[in-house]
Design a protein around this motif. Structure first.
Motif, short mmCIF file in Angstrom:
data_model
loop_
_atom_site.label_atom_id
_atom_site.label_comp_id
_atom_site.label_asym_id
_atom_site.label_seq_id
_atom_site.Cartn_x
_atom_site.Cartn_y
_atom_site.Cartn_z
N HIS A 1 23.09 -33.99 89.18
CA HIS A 1 22.15 -34.68 88.30
C HIS A 1 20.98 -35.26 89.10
O HIS A 1 19.82 -35.15 88.69
CB HIS A 1 22.86 -35.79 87.53
CG HIS A 1 23.74 -35.30 86.43
ND1 HIS A 1 23.26 -34.56 85.37
CD2 HIS A 1 25.07 -35.46 86.20
CE1 HIS A 1 24.26 -34.27 84.55
NE2 HIS A 1 25.36 -34.81 85.03
N LEU B 1 22.15 -39.50 84.82
CA LEU B 1 22.16 -38.10 84.39
C LEU B 1 20.78 -37.49 84.60
O LEU B 1 19.80 -38.21 84.82
CB LEU B 1 22.55 -38.01 82.91
CG LEU B 1 23.93 -38.55 82.53
CD1 LEU B 1 24.17 -38.34 81.03
CD2 LEU B 1 25.05 -37.92 83.34
N ASN B 2 20.71 -36.17 84.52
CA ASN B 2 19.41 -35.54 84.74
C ASN B 2 18.57 -35.53 83.46
O ASN B 2 19.09 -35.43 82.36
CB ASN B 2 19.58 -34.13 85.32
CG ASN B 2 19.96 -33.08 84.31
OD1 ASN B 2 19.12 -32.62 83.54
ND2 ASN B 2 21.24 -32.68 84.31
#
Length: 279
Positions: A199, A159-160
């Protein structure tokens, strides 16, 4: 208009947790069908409820079967209403995750779902990261075995760091390392990398290099443009090139549309994608 003919070997699915969210959940499969989609995916759709009632599960199944839409991807328990990013590495969520596991598997099996996404879980203050990692591997092993029993793959994604600063997997390399650990633990080989272009782009990764390096580990691809997390063509990502590279790398799996419609109206956000590719 984006030329997606280079990705004609893939089919595109719509994520009904982020698209058509202007509609009640049970109306979204029919809306997706009206837009030409025959396949969709969901984040865990019952909020904090890890064991929804049989009536709730049956209603969701009926919404998909009545619409003629297959649920091709499903997240395990992840209460996004509270900003959670997975439960499987969080000690306080251990029992809830394990109670959710057979519920998610049964729902997936009943709808022909062949991909289950297990978000890793945020780091918890005051808990040794090594303890969290050990629990995550334990739970991922259980999840991979359960997915294998219904012929499904287990997906692990990065995920970012802007939206999920406490989530420990912020690079393709970090996620693939977990994939390898799970496959080594189970011997099944059904853990795969969920490559989310949005992401990874937010994190500054070179998407071309990610494809070149890890395409053989991809179990699923998700897309949104960057910046903004809207439909392709609204940001700076070169989707024509990325789709061509996916095809050249031999990826023939699904591509999930996990974006927010720029106008707020989901049905208006698919002009870039020919109907015959809306799988």
């Amino acid at each position: 208009m984006i030329d997606v003919t280079a990705a004609s070997k893939q089919s595109y699915t719509v994520n009904l947790s982020i698209l058509f969210s202007e509609l009640p959940l049970l109306e979204r499969p029919a809306a997706a069908a009206a837009a030409g989609f025959t396949a969709a995916e969901l984040w865990w759709p019952f909020g904090a409820d890890h064991t929804p009632s049989q009536a709730e599960l049956d209603e969701l199944r009926k919404a998909f079967t009545d619409a003629g839409v297959q649920l091709t991807g499903l997240n395990f328990l992840d209460d996004l209403t509270k900003g959670a990013k997975g439960t499987l590495s969080v000690p306080a969520e251990k029992e809830r995750f394990r109670e959710n596991l057979p519920v998610s598997i049964a729902l997936a099996e009943s709808l022909g779902t062949k991909a289950l996404n297990a978000l890793y879980g945020n780091r918890v203050e005051g808990v040794d990261p090594a303890e969290q990692d050990a629990l995550a591997l334990e739970n991922l092993t259980l999840a991979a075995q359960a997915a294998h029993a219904i012929g499904a793959v287990l997906l692990i994604e990065a995920l970012n760091r802007n939206d999920a600063p406490d989530y420990p997997l912020h690079t393709a390399k970090a996620a693939v390392e977990i994939v390898d650990k799970v496959n080594a633990a189970t011997g099944l080989g059904n853990a795969k990398f969920l490559c989310d272009f949005y992401h990874l782009a937010v994190n500054g990764e070179d998407l071309v290099q990610v494809i070149d390096t890890y395409a053989d580990r991809f179990g699923h691809v998700q897309i949104a443009d960057n910046p903004g997390r809207n439909e392709p063509g609204t940001g700076t990502l070169d989707f024509e090139d990325l789709f061509a590279r996916l095809t050249a790398a031999g990826y023939t799996g699904r591509i999930g549309l996990e974006y927010r419609p720029s106008t707020g109206v989901s049905a208006d956000s698919f002009e870039w994608l020919p109907r015959d590719l809306r799988g």
